[in-house]
Scaffold this motif. Sequence first.
Motif, PDB file in Angstrom:
ATOM      1  N   ILE A 117     -14.512 -50.958 -32.581  1.00 35.45           N
ATOM      2  CA  ILE A 117     -14.486 -49.688 -32.096  1.00 35.45           C
ATOM      3  C   ILE A 117     -13.243 -49.139 -31.528  1.00 35.45           C
ATOM      4  O   ILE A 117     -12.644 -50.172 -30.570  1.00 35.45           O
ATOM      5  CB  ILE A 117     -15.944 -49.285 -30.917  1.00 35.45           C
ATOM      6  CG1 ILE A 117     -17.234 -49.804 -31.788  1.00 35.45           C
ATOM      7  CG2 ILE A 117     -15.493 -48.216 -30.433  1.00 35.45           C
ATOM      8  CD1 ILE A 117     -18.170 -49.672 -30.709  1.00 35.45           C
ATOM      9  N   GLN A 118     -12.696 -48.118 -31.959  1.00 36.41           N
ATOM     10  CA  GLN A 118     -11.589 -47.574 -31.435  1.00 36.41           C
ATOM     11  C   GLN A 118     -11.872 -46.842 -29.898  1.00 36.41           C
ATOM     12  O   GLN A 118     -12.397 -45.987 -29.767  1.00 36.41           O
ATOM     13  CB  GLN A 118     -11.018 -46.634 -32.193  1.00 36.41           C
ATOM     14  CG  GLN A 118     -10.188 -47.450 -33.253  1.00 36.41           C
ATOM     15  CD  GLN A 118      -9.562 -46.496 -34.229  1.00 36.41           C
ATOM     16  OE1 GLN A 118      -8.813 -45.365 -33.714  1.00 36.41           O
ATOM     17  NE2 GLN A 118      -9.128 -46.931 -35.521  1.00 36.41           N
ATOM     18  N   VAL A 119     -11.612 -47.806 -28.769  1.00 38.43           N
ATOM     19  CA  VAL A 119     -12.002 -47.224 -27.570  1.00 38.43           C
ATOM     20  C   VAL A 119     -11.230 -46.109 -26.768  1.00 38.43           C
ATOM     21  O   VAL A 119     -10.186 -46.025 -27.205  1.00 38.43           O
ATOM     22  CB  VAL A 119     -11.801 -48.488 -26.177  1.00 38.43           C
ATOM     23  CG1 VAL A 119     -12.149 -47.910 -24.770  1.00 38.43           C
ATOM     24  CG2 VAL A 119     -12.594 -49.703 -26.986  1.00 38.43           C
ATOM     25  N   GLY A 120     -12.125 -45.142 -26.611  1.00 32.89           N
ATOM     26  CA  GLY A 120     -11.593 -43.760 -26.194  1.00 32.89           C
ATOM     27  C   GLY A 120     -11.620 -42.759 -26.871  1.00 32.89           C
ATOM     28  O   GLY A 120     -11.384 -41.682 -26.888  1.00 32.89           O
ATOM     29  N   GLN A 121     -11.690 -43.328 -28.095  1.00 29.43           N
ATOM     30  CA  GLN A 121     -11.619 -42.310 -29.609  1.00 29.43           C
ATOM     31  C   GLN A 121     -13.081 -42.172 -30.283  1.00 29.43           C
ATOM     32  O   GLN A 121     -13.894 -41.006 -30.204  1.00 29.43           O
ATOM     33  CB  GLN A 121     -10.625 -42.762 -30.574  1.00 29.43           C
ATOM     34  CG  GLN A 121     -10.813 -41.989 -31.763  1.00 29.43           C
ATOM     35  CD  GLN A 121      -9.772 -42.288 -32.741  1.00 29.43           C
ATOM     36  OE1 GLN A 121      -8.863 -42.656 -32.503  1.00 29.43           O
ATOM     37  NE2 GLN A 121      -9.880 -41.860 -34.052  1.00 29.43           N
TER      38      GLN A 121
ATOM     39  N   LEU B 143     -16.089 -53.724 -39.534  1.00 29.64           N
ATOM     40  CA  LEU B 143     -14.921 -53.183 -39.919  1.00 29.64           C
ATOM     41  C   LEU B 143     -15.051 -52.353 -41.336  1.00 29.64           C
ATOM     42  O   LEU B 143     -14.426 -51.293 -41.250  1.00 29.64           O
ATOM     43  CB  LEU B 143     -13.955 -54.333 -40.050  1.00 29.64           C
ATOM     44  CG  LEU B 143     -12.346 -53.797 -39.679  1.00 29.64           C
ATOM     45  CD1 LEU B 143     -12.115 -53.115 -38.467  1.00 29.64           C
ATOM     46  CD2 LEU B 143     -11.358 -54.784 -39.972  1.00 29.64           C
ATOM     47  N   ARG B 144     -15.638 -52.708 -42.092  1.00 27.24           N
ATOM     48  CA  ARG B 144     -15.613 -52.168 -43.266  1.00 27.24           C
ATOM     49  C   ARG B 144     -16.550 -50.748 -43.286  1.00 27.24           C
ATOM     50  O   ARG B 144     -16.065 -49.836 -43.859  1.00 27.24           O
ATOM     51  CB  ARG B 144     -16.103 -52.922 -44.409  1.00 27.24           C
ATOM     52  CG  ARG B 144     -15.556 -54.009 -45.017  1.00 27.24           C
ATOM     53  CD  ARG B 144     -16.002 -54.763 -46.259  1.00 27.24           C
ATOM     54  NE  ARG B 144     -17.203 -55.537 -45.845  1.00 27.24           N
ATOM     55  CZ  ARG B 144     -17.430 -56.730 -45.645  1.00 27.24           C
ATOM     56  NH1 ARG B 144     -16.221 -57.505 -45.563  1.00 27.24           N
ATOM     57  NH2 ARG B 144     -18.686 -57.241 -45.438  1.00 27.24           N
ATOM     58  N   ALA B 145     -17.724 -50.846 -42.707  1.00 24.88           N
ATOM     59  CA  ALA B 145     -18.322 -49.730 -42.244  1.00 24.88           C
ATOM     60  C   ALA B 145     -17.699 -48.816 -41.726  1.00 24.88           C
ATOM     61  O   ALA B 145     -17.802 -47.415 -41.936  1.00 24.88           O
ATOM     62  CB  ALA B 145     -19.924 -50.293 -41.655  1.00 24.88           C
ATOM     63  N   MET B 146     -16.774 -49.212 -40.453  1.00 25.23           N
ATOM     64  CA  MET B 146     -16.106 -48.052 -39.643  1.00 25.23           C
ATOM     65  C   MET B 146     -15.096 -47.517 -40.339  1.00 25.23           C
ATOM     66  O   MET B 146     -14.908 -46.251 -40.541  1.00 25.23           O
ATOM     67  CB  MET B 146     -15.483 -48.890 -38.309  1.00 25.23           C
ATOM     68  CG  MET B 146     -16.419 -49.448 -37.492  1.00 25.23           C
ATOM     69  SD  MET B 146     -17.349 -48.267 -36.335  1.00 25.23           S
ATOM     70  CE  MET B 146     -15.868 -47.826 -35.367  1.00 25.23           C
TER      71      MET B 146
ATOM     72  N   ILE C  91     -16.311 -52.928 -24.708  1.00 23.39           N
ATOM     73  CA  ILE C  91     -15.776 -51.837 -24.580  1.00 23.39           C
ATOM     74  C   ILE C  91     -14.788 -51.311 -23.334  1.00 23.39           C
ATOM     75  O   ILE C  91     -13.947 -50.783 -23.406  1.00 23.39           O
ATOM     76  CB  ILE C  91     -16.899 -50.613 -24.502  1.00 23.39           C
ATOM     77  CG1 ILE C  91     -17.685 -50.608 -25.917  1.00 23.39           C
ATOM     78  CG2 ILE C  91     -16.406 -49.140 -24.198  1.00 23.39           C
ATOM     79  CD1 ILE C  91     -16.975 -50.008 -27.045  1.00 23.39           C
ATOM     80  N   GLY C  92     -15.136 -52.211 -22.326  1.00 27.01           N
ATOM     81  CA  GLY C  92     -14.069 -52.140 -21.317  1.00 27.01           C
ATOM     82  C   GLY C  92     -14.955 -52.164 -19.967  1.00 27.01           C
ATOM     83  O   GLY C  92     -14.188 -52.129 -19.029  1.00 27.01           O
ATOM     84  N   MET C  93     -15.999 -51.999 -19.692  1.00 28.32           N
ATOM     85  CA  MET C  93     -16.880 -52.234 -18.609  1.00 28.32           C
ATOM     86  C   MET C  93     -16.600 -53.462 -18.063  1.00 28.32           C
ATOM     87  O   MET C  93     -16.863 -54.574 -18.651  1.00 28.32           O
ATOM     88  CB  MET C  93     -18.460 -51.786 -18.738  1.00 28.32           C
ATOM     89  CG  MET C  93     -19.246 -51.299 -17.650  1.00 28.32           C
ATOM     90  SD  MET C  93     -20.751 -51.069 -17.783  1.00 28.32           S
ATOM     91  CE  MET C  93     -21.375 -50.261 -16.326  1.00 28.32           C
ATOM     92  N   THR C  94     -16.409 -53.632 -16.735  1.00 25.81           N
ATOM     93  CA  THR C  94     -16.055 -54.879 -16.150  1.00 25.81           C
ATOM     94  C   THR C  94     -17.138 -55.618 -15.432  1.00 25.81           C
ATOM     95  O   THR C  94     -18.291 -55.106 -15.359  1.00 25.81           O
ATOM     96  CB  THR C  94     -14.940 -54.763 -14.798  1.00 25.81           C
ATOM     97  OG1 THR C  94     -15.854 -53.770 -13.870  1.00 25.81           O
ATOM     98  CG2 THR C  94     -13.736 -53.975 -15.362  1.00 25.81           C
TER      99      THR C  94
END
Length: 325
Positions: free
Chosen positions: A57-61, A227-230, A77-80
């Motif tokens: 996943i492209q985080v923030g996009q 990755l292929r599906a994205m 995703i980035g949650m700490t």
Amino acid sequence: MMHTDPSSIVLQDLYTKMLLTRIVDNCMLWLYTEGYIDFVSSCRGHEATQVGSATCIQVGQDFTLPFYRDLGVVLTIGMTPYEIFRTSLQTQRQQAGSPDGFQAPLQYWGYHKHNTITGSAPVATQLLHAAGIAFACKLRKAAVVTVAYCGDDATTEPDFQEGIQFAAMHQLPVVFICEQDCTQFYSTKQSTTSQAPSCLHAEALPPHLLYQRIDGMDSVAVYSATLRAMQAAREGHGPTLLEMAVTRSLPTVPLPQSEDPSTVVHGLPSLSNAGTLLDPLVRCQHTLQERGMWNDEWATQLSKRMMTEVERALQDALRDTLQSK
């Protein structure tokens, strides 16, 4: 053809985030057993599916709609860890002070600064929300993919069929990830996870919906398929449904009955003794060893560092919650 096999750096990153997920999951179970929180849904066994897919996943996009068991997704995703512990403890406190006794689930994740959408209590509604978000992104001609997660219990809900039907009809840039629990099949049949019957065998999938069933314990297979599906969704080729077969497990050692949160962190068993290849971390370790990427010193230092960081986050969250009024 797009190359989807993870590089050595990506594979080590997958292992790192899976290890972080396992340690945080242990701490969440400790909070539950000690009575700090009233609800927890362990993701043990789901780490490869959650981390392997969320890494794409492209985080923030892109937009992410996790379901309640997706600890590994929100960490990736980035949650700490601190934010996870603090949110759970604060929610527990708010519920305890609710005058009408309303009890909401603790693990309906939301992280809006990274486009992670908070789920609702009814099962499968996030799939309809994902289709709506993807439809808006398509109208705006934005190169954005929406990723929606669910458990196998969601597949029998009308919202599941409505979501995938709408996405297929309009060829929306969305990836649906279903985490199928194959634990009962494995324990009764003594077979491999990949041989368990699909939870979608009785469901009529719409035309123009790409579908693939994946061994959800294999982080490389999960990463490559996602990755292929994205990429297909981003290039306008429509939605994909990925069914990830996983086997859940309980902690390999009893959780400590102690007021000291550090015991659950330092009590994490050695991964070399963590079990069979049904454990996603062991699978990933073996893959790294087969590719000549595994280093015992690196793994030891990584484990020590992450245990220390998570222990500090847990202690800080407990302190800040107990001191707050």
